[in-house]
Enzyme design. Structure first.
Site, PDB file in Angstrom:
ATOM      1  N   HIS A 166     -38.983  -2.979 -25.069  1.00  0.00           N
ATOM      2  CA  HIS A 166     -38.023  -2.814 -23.846  1.00  0.00           C
ATOM      3  C   HIS A 166     -38.761  -2.324 -22.793  1.00  0.00           C
ATOM      4  CE1 HIS A 166     -39.196   1.655 -24.765  1.00  0.00           C
ATOM      5  NE2 HIS A 166     -39.090   1.490 -26.022  1.00  0.00           N
ATOM      6  N   ASP A 203     -37.462 -21.491 -11.246  1.00  0.00           N
ATOM      7  CA  ASP A 203     -37.069 -23.086 -11.021  1.00  0.00           C
ATOM      8  C   ASP A 203     -38.268 -23.858 -11.113  1.00  0.00           C
ATOM      9  OD1 ASP A 203     -38.628 -22.659  -8.686  1.00  0.00           O
ATOM     10  OD2 ASP A 203     -36.805 -22.105  -7.453  1.00  0.00           O
ATOM     11  N   ARG A 207     -39.956 -12.616  -1.241  1.00  0.00           N
ATOM     12  CA  ARG A 207     -40.626 -13.829  -2.065  1.00  0.00           C
ATOM     13  C   ARG A 207     -42.042 -13.334  -2.460  1.00  0.00           C
ATOM     14  NH1 ARG A 207     -42.789 -19.109   0.963  1.00  0.00           N
ATOM     15  NH2 ARG A 207     -43.978 -19.864  -0.805  1.00  0.00           N
ATOM     16  N   TYR A 254     -33.867 -20.703  -4.233  1.00  0.00           N
ATOM     17  CA  TYR A 254     -33.814 -19.280  -4.698  1.00  0.00           C
ATOM     18  C   TYR A 254     -33.195 -19.081  -5.967  1.00  0.00           C
ATOM     19  CZ  TYR A 254     -35.737 -18.891   0.022  1.00  0.00           C
ATOM     20  OH  TYR A 254     -36.235 -18.947   1.323  1.00  0.00           O
ATOM     21  N   GLY A 255     -33.469 -20.017  -6.927  1.00  0.00           N
ATOM     22  CA  GLY A 255     -32.703 -19.911  -8.363  1.00  0.00           C
ATOM     23  C   GLY A 255     -33.426 -18.996  -9.109  1.00  0.00           C
ATOM     24  N   ASN A 256     -34.621 -18.497  -8.879  1.00  0.00           N
ATOM     25  CA  ASN A 256     -35.374 -17.693  -9.908  1.00  0.00           C
ATOM     26  C   ASN A 256     -34.831 -16.319 -10.315  1.00  0.00           C
ATOM     27  OD1 ASN A 256     -37.710 -19.338  -9.455  1.00  0.00           O
ATOM     28  ND2 ASN A 256     -37.998 -18.764  -7.533  1.00  0.00           N
TER      29      ASN A 256
END
Length: 149
Positions: A22, A30, A109, A131-133
């Protein structure tokens, strides 16, 4: 194959999800992300889009409910535009499986790269949207009474 486990979840990914504690974080990166430069533990999920992978992963783990937000995405660089449909497609999956999850926090970034260095693992996907991360912070898995000793 396992019953009730999405076929997008590889044996390596199951092992990583199981070994994460946890508060550990996992990066869904991406196809253009510098995964091997950021982390020693990289799993390939080539050709798999992040929403599909999110759906498979979030059926196996929960998100940390004890932090301000368990979700982080890369903020666009100055002058770049972000496509709101990217986060929307992620939220649809997240809200379906873990309703009430706080909003995604956007981080710069290079801060995202630094956070990726301390993540438990980076999953290299087939995602190609800018910017799909996204980073997920794993929560404490509740133990049912029937499993307690």
């Amino acid at each position: 194959m396992l019953i009730n486990v999405s076929p997008v979840i590889s044996p390596e990914l199951i092992a990583v999800l199981h070994r994460m504690g946890h508060g550990d974080e996992i990066v869904l990166a991406d196809a253009f992300f510098p995964g091997d430069s950021c982390n020693a533990r990289v799993i390939r999920a080539d050709g798999i889009r992040i929403p599909k992978l999110l759906d498979g992963i979030l059926r196996l783990i929960n998100l940390d409910p004890y932090v301000k937000t368990p979700l982080f995405m890369m903020a666009p660089a100055p002058g770049d535009k972000q496509d709101p449909s990217v986060e929307k497609s992620y939220r649809e999956v997240i809200d379906k499986l873990w309703p009430g999850t706080p909003v995604v926090e956007r981080i710069e970034r290079y801060a995202f790269y630094e956070r990726s260095r301390t993540a438990y693992a980076v999953i290299m996907t087939g995602e190609t949207v800018p910017y799909g991360n996204i980073i997920l912070k794993k929560g404490v898995v509740p133990v049912k009474d029937e499993f307690k000793q």
